[in-house]
Design a protein around this motif. Structure first.
Motif, PDB file in Angstrom:
ATOM      1  N   GLN A 285       0.855  -1.189   0.000  1.00  0.00           N
ATOM      2  CA  GLN A 285       0.000   0.000   0.000  1.00  0.00           C
ATOM      3  C   GLN A 285       0.893   1.241   0.000  1.00  0.00           C
ATOM      4  OE1 GLN A 285      -3.246  -0.342  -0.140  1.00  0.00           O
ATOM      5  NE2 GLN A 285      -3.585  -2.430   0.562  1.00  0.00           N
ATOM      6  N   ALA A 286       0.466   2.268  -0.712  1.00  0.00           N
ATOM      7  CA  ALA A 286       1.153   3.560  -0.685  1.00  0.00           C
ATOM      8  C   ALA A 286       0.112   4.644  -0.950  1.00  0.00           C
ATOM      9  CB  ALA A 286       2.270   3.628  -1.723  1.00  0.00           C
ATOM     10  N   ALA A 287      -0.094   5.517   0.022  1.00  0.00           N
ATOM     11  CA  ALA A 287      -1.149   6.522  -0.126  1.00  0.00           C
ATOM     12  C   ALA A 287      -0.840   7.734   0.737  1.00  0.00           C
ATOM     13  CB  ALA A 287      -2.507   5.936   0.278  1.00  0.00           C
ATOM     14  N   PRO A 288      -1.297   8.912   0.299  1.00  0.00           N
ATOM     15  CA  PRO A 288      -1.132  10.113   1.133  1.00  0.00           C
ATOM     16  C   PRO A 288      -2.132  10.086   2.282  1.00  0.00           C
ATOM     17  CG  PRO A 288      -2.385  10.651  -0.832  1.00  0.00           C
ATOM     18  CD  PRO A 288      -1.962   9.217  -0.983  1.00  0.00           C
ATOM     19  N   GLU A 289      -1.806  10.745   3.376  1.00  0.00           N
ATOM     20  CA  GLU A 289      -2.731  10.923   4.483  1.00  0.00           C
ATOM     21  C   GLU A 289      -3.720  12.040   4.132  1.00  0.00           C
ATOM     22  OE1 GLU A 289      -2.170   9.110   8.230  1.00  0.00           O
ATOM     23  OE2 GLU A 289      -2.579   8.221   6.275  1.00  0.00           O
ATOM     24  N   PHE A 290      -4.990  11.823   4.405  1.00  0.00           N
ATOM     25  CA  PHE A 290      -6.007  12.791   4.012  1.00  0.00           C
ATOM     26  C   PHE A 290      -5.762  14.146   4.676  1.00  0.00           C
ATOM     27  CE2 PHE A 290     -10.030  15.000   4.518  1.00  0.00           C
ATOM     28  CZ  PHE A 290     -10.521  14.987   3.217  1.00  0.00           C
ATOM     29  N   GLU A 291      -5.395  14.155   5.965  1.00  0.00           N
ATOM     30  CA  GLU A 291      -5.209  15.439   6.662  1.00  0.00           C
ATOM     31  C   GLU A 291      -4.107  16.274   6.016  1.00  0.00           C
ATOM     32  OE1 GLU A 291      -5.463  12.544   8.060  1.00  0.00           O
ATOM     33  OE2 GLU A 291      -7.255  12.680   9.325  1.00  0.00           O
ATOM     34  N   ASP A 292      -3.018  15.611   5.600  1.00  0.00           N
ATOM     35  CA  ASP A 292      -1.938  16.347   4.939  1.00  0.00           C
ATOM     36  C   ASP A 292      -2.417  16.914   3.603  1.00  0.00           C
ATOM     37  OD1 ASP A 292       0.025  15.745   6.935  1.00  0.00           O
ATOM     38  OD2 ASP A 292       0.170  13.735   6.099  1.00  0.00           O
ATOM     39  N   ALA A 294      -5.542  17.650   2.792  1.00  0.00           N
ATOM     40  CA  ALA A 294      -6.505  18.722   3.056  1.00  0.00           C
ATOM     41  C   ALA A 294      -5.800  20.006   3.455  1.00  0.00           C
ATOM     42  CB  ALA A 294      -7.478  18.289   4.149  1.00  0.00           C
ATOM     43  N   ARG A 295      -4.736  19.878   4.238  1.00  0.00           N
ATOM     44  CA  ARG A 295      -3.991  21.066   4.661  1.00  0.00           C
ATOM     45  C   ARG A 295      -3.349  21.750   3.451  1.00  0.00           C
ATOM     46  NH1 ARG A 295      -0.586  18.620   7.549  1.00  0.00           N
ATOM     47  NH2 ARG A 295      -2.035  18.386   9.295  1.00  0.00           N
ATOM     48  N   LEU A 296      -2.746  20.948   2.561  1.00  0.00           N
ATOM     49  CA  LEU A 296      -2.117  21.520   1.372  1.00  0.00           C
ATOM     50  C   LEU A 296      -3.168  22.127   0.443  1.00  0.00           C
ATOM     51  CD1 LEU A 296       0.423  22.010  -0.279  1.00  0.00           C
ATOM     52  CD2 LEU A 296       0.167  19.702  -1.244  1.00  0.00           C
ATOM     53  N   ALA A 297      -4.322  21.482   0.322  1.00  0.00           N
ATOM     54  CA  ALA A 297      -5.385  22.014  -0.526  1.00  0.00           C
ATOM     55  C   ALA A 297      -5.844  23.377  -0.027  1.00  0.00           C
ATOM     56  CB  ALA A 297      -6.557  21.037  -0.569  1.00  0.00           C
ATOM     57  N   ALA A 298      -5.966  23.525   1.297  1.00  0.00           N
ATOM     58  CA  ALA A 298      -6.385  24.812   1.858  1.00  0.00           C
ATOM     59  C   ALA A 298      -5.331  25.876   1.596  1.00  0.00           C
ATOM     60  CB  ALA A 298      -6.636  24.654   3.357  1.00  0.00           C
ATOM     61  N   ARG A 305      -9.598  16.808  -3.613  1.00  0.00           N
ATOM     62  CA  ARG A 305      -9.505  15.726  -4.596  1.00  0.00           C
ATOM     63  C   ARG A 305      -8.343  15.939  -5.549  1.00  0.00           C
ATOM     64  NH1 ARG A 305     -11.544  15.463  -9.578  1.00  0.00           N
ATOM     65  NH2 ARG A 305     -12.804  17.335  -9.227  1.00  0.00           N
ATOM     66  N   ALA A 306      -8.099  17.190  -5.941  1.00  0.00           N
ATOM     67  CA  ALA A 306      -6.993  17.474  -6.861  1.00  0.00           C
ATOM     68  C   ALA A 306      -5.649  17.158  -6.213  1.00  0.00           C
ATOM     69  CB  ALA A 306      -7.049  18.934  -7.296  1.00  0.00           C
ATOM     70  N   VAL A 307      -5.512  17.463  -4.923  1.00  0.00           N
ATOM     71  CA  VAL A 307      -4.257  17.177  -4.223  1.00  0.00           C
ATOM     72  C   VAL A 307      -4.066  15.667  -4.087  1.00  0.00           C
ATOM     73  CG1 VAL A 307      -2.982  17.465  -2.062  1.00  0.00           C
ATOM     74  CG2 VAL A 307      -4.313  19.366  -2.983  1.00  0.00           C
ATOM     75  N   LEU A 308      -5.136  14.950  -3.724  1.00  0.00           N
ATOM     76  CA  LEU A 308      -5.034  13.501  -3.588  1.00  0.00           C
ATOM     77  C   LEU A 308      -4.643  12.851  -4.913  1.00  0.00           C
ATOM     78  CD1 LEU A 308      -8.179  12.814  -1.373  1.00  0.00           C
ATOM     79  CD2 LEU A 308      -5.787  12.609  -0.664  1.00  0.00           C
ATOM     80  N   ASP A 309      -5.271  13.288  -6.015  1.00  0.00           N
ATOM     81  CA  ASP A 309      -4.937  12.728  -7.334  1.00  0.00           C
ATOM     82  C   ASP A 309      -3.486  13.023  -7.694  1.00  0.00           C
ATOM     83  OD1 ASP A 309      -7.490  11.783  -7.548  1.00  0.00           O
ATOM     84  OD2 ASP A 309      -8.209  13.394  -8.869  1.00  0.00           O
ATOM     85  N   ALA A 310      -3.051  14.257  -7.421  1.00  0.00           N
ATOM     86  CA  ALA A 310      -1.668  14.628  -7.739  1.00  0.00           C
ATOM     87  C   ALA A 310      -0.680  13.845  -6.886  1.00  0.00           C
ATOM     88  CB  ALA A 310      -1.474  16.135  -7.531  1.00  0.00           C
ATOM     89  N   ALA A 311      -1.038  13.594  -5.620  1.00  0.00           N
ATOM     90  CA  ALA A 311      -0.148  12.849  -4.739  1.00  0.00           C
ATOM     91  C   ALA A 311      -0.006  11.401  -5.182  1.00  0.00           C
ATOM     92  CB  ALA A 311      -0.671  12.919  -3.300  1.00  0.00           C
ATOM     93  N   VAL A 312      -1.122  10.784  -5.572  1.00  0.00           N
ATOM     94  CA  VAL A 312      -1.069   9.401  -6.053  1.00  0.00           C
ATOM     95  C   VAL A 312      -0.227   9.312  -7.319  1.00  0.00           C
ATOM     96  CG1 VAL A 312      -2.437   7.516  -7.009  1.00  0.00           C
ATOM     97  CG2 VAL A 312      -3.237   8.731  -4.969  1.00  0.00           C
ATOM     98  N   ALA A 313      -0.407  10.266  -8.249  1.00  0.00           N
ATOM     99  CA  ALA A 313       0.372  10.270  -9.487  1.00  0.00           C
ATOM    100  C   ALA A 313       1.856  10.454  -9.190  1.00  0.00           C
ATOM    101  CB  ALA A 313      -0.130  11.375 -10.413  1.00  0.00           C
ATOM    102  N   ALA A 314       2.179  11.365  -8.261  1.00  0.00           N
ATOM    103  CA  ALA A 314       3.583  11.594  -7.902  1.00  0.00           C
ATOM    104  C   ALA A 314       4.188  10.370  -7.234  1.00  0.00           C
ATOM    105  CB  ALA A 314       3.689  12.818  -6.985  1.00  0.00           C
ATOM    106  N   ALA A 315       3.395   9.685  -6.396  1.00  0.00           N
ATOM    107  CA  ALA A 315       3.888   8.484  -5.739  1.00  0.00           C
ATOM    108  C   ALA A 315       4.200   7.396  -6.767  1.00  0.00           C
ATOM    109  CB  ALA A 315       2.868   7.987  -4.721  1.00  0.00           C
TER     110      ALA A 315
END
Length: 336
Positions: A285-292, A294-298, A305-315
């Protein structure tokens, strides 16, 4: 004591653990002296150095994110010791009271276990066992000022991540845990998010709600808390404090965990942590933490959702994907 710790500005888990230690110590002293807990005078253990010892230990465990504490048999010593109540045999009454149910041995001459030390073990190291299977990460040694012939006056602590034991699959760690449960049908639903957050802050490994239907067709929630063995007492107390339940049931379970660590990837101009679970040298498993995320999105003014998608792609671009080799040098704990 409670007022002193409340004014100290300690994190809630540290304050609660320290209060639990002094509470256990007061109960032991009250029992051996035949007085009410509120009438206990701490004498030696009320000194500033003992307060610093208790708070320091609780703060260290909190800062290191220690989830489980185990300790083997305790050497209490032998002979006699000078106390505020006069010359007494070792172990002194408070130590004997606090050691009830634990394995002890004489271990040498003089007092080797103090009431403060036994109270810390009684509250924080509820499980008595030898060194558990672990990946050793650090060792700490503390020395006292008294020299005892043929016996180093030291305490040693080993810190590590759980490893597989007999019967565990390769690449996983297993440990005992306690599940605490309570059915609640009369709590304002708006309170539940805060209850779950408070339990996690208090040291729960996880906390969740399950919709249930109780007697007479009443809708309710089952509050479930996954606790390290050493935190069960405190979390049970929190469940009573935070909810309207009149009872908490519990059971011991065996928890099997992937080895885990943290890596960082570049997302929208920031370094975002990715939690990596791996087994046998391969990522599961490899995934970003939602709180991190959400903080970056703010901060960036974009949808989460855009941050989560970008994080998964970067990972994935960094090789942090299922089946890929686990990278060396993963951070051992949650990054700050």
């Amino acid at each position: 004591m409670a007022r002193l710790l409340a004014r100290a500005g300690l994190p809630a888990p540290v304050r609660e653990d320290a209060l639990a230690v002094f509470g256990r110590l007061a109960a032991a002293e009250a029992r051996v002296h035949g007085v009410a807990v509120d009438d206990v005078a701490f004498h030696e253990v009320g000194a500033w150095d003992s307060i610093a010892d208790v708070v320091g230990v609780c703060a260290a465990l909190h800062d290191l994110s220690v989830a489980d504490v185990a300790a083997g048999p305790v050497a209490v010593g032998a002979g006699r010791a000078a106390t505020a109540h006069g010359d007494m045999p070792v172990p002194v009454p408070a130590v004997a009271e606090l050691a009830a149910g634990r394995s002890v041995l004489a271990g040498g001459d003089g007092e080797l276990a103090t009431p403060t030390g036994m109270a810390l073990l009684a509250v924080l190291a509820r499980e008595e066992r030898g060194l558990p299977p672990m990946r050793l990460e650090a060792t700490g040694v503390g020395a006292g000022s008294r020299d005892t012939p043929r016996r180093p006056n030291v305490v040693r602590v080993l810190l590590g991540a759980a490893e597989e034991g007999p019967g565990d699959g390769p690449g996983v760690g297993a440990a005992e845990a306690v599940v605490l449960e309570a059915n609640v049908d009369d709590l304002d639903p708006r309170v539940w998010p805060g209850v779950l957050a408070s339990l996690l802050e208090a040291g729960a490994s996880d906390a969740w709600l399950v919709p249930v239907l109780m007697k007479k067709g009443r809708p309710a929630h089952a509050l479930c808390v996954l606790s390290p063995p050493g935190r069960a007492d405190r979390l049970r107390t929190e469940m009573f404090r935070l909810t309207s339940t009149l009872g908490v049931r519990e059971r011991t379970v065996r928890k099997t965990m992937l080895r885990r660590g943290w890596a960082r990837v570049d997302v929208l101009g920031a370094r975002l942590p990715i939690k990596v679970g791996h087994r046998d040298g391969r990522i599961v498993q490899a995934a970003p933490e939602f709180e991190d995320a959400a903080r970056l999105a703010a901060e960036r003014g974009v949808p989460v959702r855009a941050v989560l998608d970008a994080a998964v792609a970067a990972a994935h671009a960094a090789g942090l994907a299922h089946g890929e080799p686990a990278p060396p040098g993963l951070e051992a704990g949650p990054p700050t």
